[in-house]
Scaffold this active site. Sequence first.
Site, PDB file in Angstrom:
ATOM      1  N   HIS A 253       0.827  -1.209   0.000  1.00 51.85           N
ATOM      2  CA  HIS A 253       0.000   0.000   0.000  1.00 51.85           C
ATOM      3  C   HIS A 253       0.861   1.260   0.000  1.00 51.85           C
ATOM      4  O   HIS A 253       0.534   2.237  -0.669  1.00 51.85           O
ATOM      5  CB  HIS A 253      -0.918   0.015   1.225  1.00 51.85           C
ATOM      6  CG  HIS A 253      -2.242  -0.640   0.982  1.00 51.85           C
ATOM      7  ND1 HIS A 253      -3.179  -0.122   0.130  1.00 51.85           N
ATOM      8  CD2 HIS A 253      -2.781  -1.770   1.497  1.00 51.85           C
ATOM      9  CE1 HIS A 253      -4.249  -0.896   0.129  1.00 51.85           C
ATOM     10  NE2 HIS A 253      -4.031  -1.922   0.936  1.00 51.85           N
ATOM     11  N   HIS A 318      -6.238  -5.048  10.219  1.00 47.88           N
ATOM     12  CA  HIS A 318      -6.567  -6.380   9.701  1.00 47.88           C
ATOM     13  C   HIS A 318      -5.826  -7.413  10.556  1.00 47.88           C
ATOM     14  O   HIS A 318      -4.616  -7.282  10.771  1.00 47.88           O
ATOM     15  CB  HIS A 318      -6.103  -6.551   8.256  1.00 47.88           C
ATOM     16  CG  HIS A 318      -6.582  -5.484   7.322  1.00 47.88           C
ATOM     17  ND1 HIS A 318      -5.819  -4.379   7.012  1.00 47.88           N
ATOM     18  CD2 HIS A 318      -7.737  -5.364   6.632  1.00 47.88           C
ATOM     19  CE1 HIS A 318      -6.497  -3.618   6.156  1.00 47.88           C
ATOM     20  NE2 HIS A 318      -7.654  -4.189   5.912  1.00 47.88           N
TER      21      HIS A 318
END
Length: 425
Positions: A253, A318
């Site tokens: 990311h 997450h």
Amino acid sequence: MQLIRYPEPETWDTLLARPVQQMAQIEQLVQPILQYVRSHGDAALKEYALKFDNVRLDRLDVPMEVMEVAERQLSPALKDAIRQAYSNIVKFHAAQRQAPEKIETMPGVTCWRKSVGIEKVGIYIPGGTAPLFSTVLMLGIPAQLAGCKEVVLCSPSQHPAILYAAKLVGVTRVYNIGGAQAIAAMAYGTESVPQVYKIFGPGNQFVTAAKMLVAKEGVAIDMPAGPSEVAVYADETANPAFVASDLLSQAEHGKDSQVLLVSTSESVLTQTMDEVEKQVRELSREDFATQALEHSKAVLVRDESEALDLLNAYAAEHLILSVENAEALVDEITNAGSIFLGHYTPESAGDYASGTNHTLPTNGYARAYSGVSLDSFVKKITVQSISKEGLKNIGSTIMEMAAAESLDAHRRAVEIRLEQLETGE
């Protein structure tokens, strides 16, 4: 990644620290942008587009004909994938609707709660290095289901998939605006951009700072946000190649992303780290992932109990439980944005198409915040109805409490009604 063996609990705060963000300094840069947009409106937005993005904008909104062309530019396979993801996300979020339930708290006293969609919401989708059309689905779908009357989307990217997803979820207006200035436009309104009541969406540190600053002025935002992150708990049954791919799915990311690997097996840790080194070289975003791995860690712990304590302390955006008894451990997890169970539930499923929302609390905020859901786009309004008999039943309770707080008008509001009921006037 750095391998750390058997860290003592007193060192966990330092061990689990996120990459440092100099938010105070960033806010000093962002505040003048907000003020300039507030005072100069559309002209400021066009000026910043030229200054920051080297784009000269003749108009800020994206014309409908551009939206129509976007759909024709996508491959049938991608459109099918987007529609399948749309269907799954709708199904999961629609199930979150709650019908009003009337509760009689005592005879004649009835209370209930109704949900009302926030009338005007704003969605920010970054341009950056990846066209995050999946986030359009994640934010637009619950807005659509909640019945939000106006859904404004701002993005410096006019990628066809973003525009197609925007049309699919019923976005009412799309603007070609990015950065902190887009947040300012939605927060304050300009000649072209309507003011909204709540702003959603990810972004870089400048966008995040802008959201935090407008929140101080009374504009609601989805949640505090930081760089993306994942934590994986892997036991001896884990596949190191699978785990490595999950770690890299977050590392790619951006350079400020962070991944954390926890295991009771040093062999699993070292094999996974080897796989990470191997797989990262195959990524188109190798540079981003490599920089993220520099401040990421693999931690060897003594037993499962210690692993769970460490993971709850980290409060990951997450959390992947790549263990044999994954579902049995769910109740032991108290801090996480979203949990992924077992060896065949990659984090990317939640990012795109399983149905859950990928807009999640980062930077440890999962200790107190939930991810985006249908509830994020509605207000819960309580309603109460009291009959004559109900007022007789509850009246003395109200008057006694009001008198004890020296709030005479509160007491009198009940008393005057009871007197009228007694006289029948």
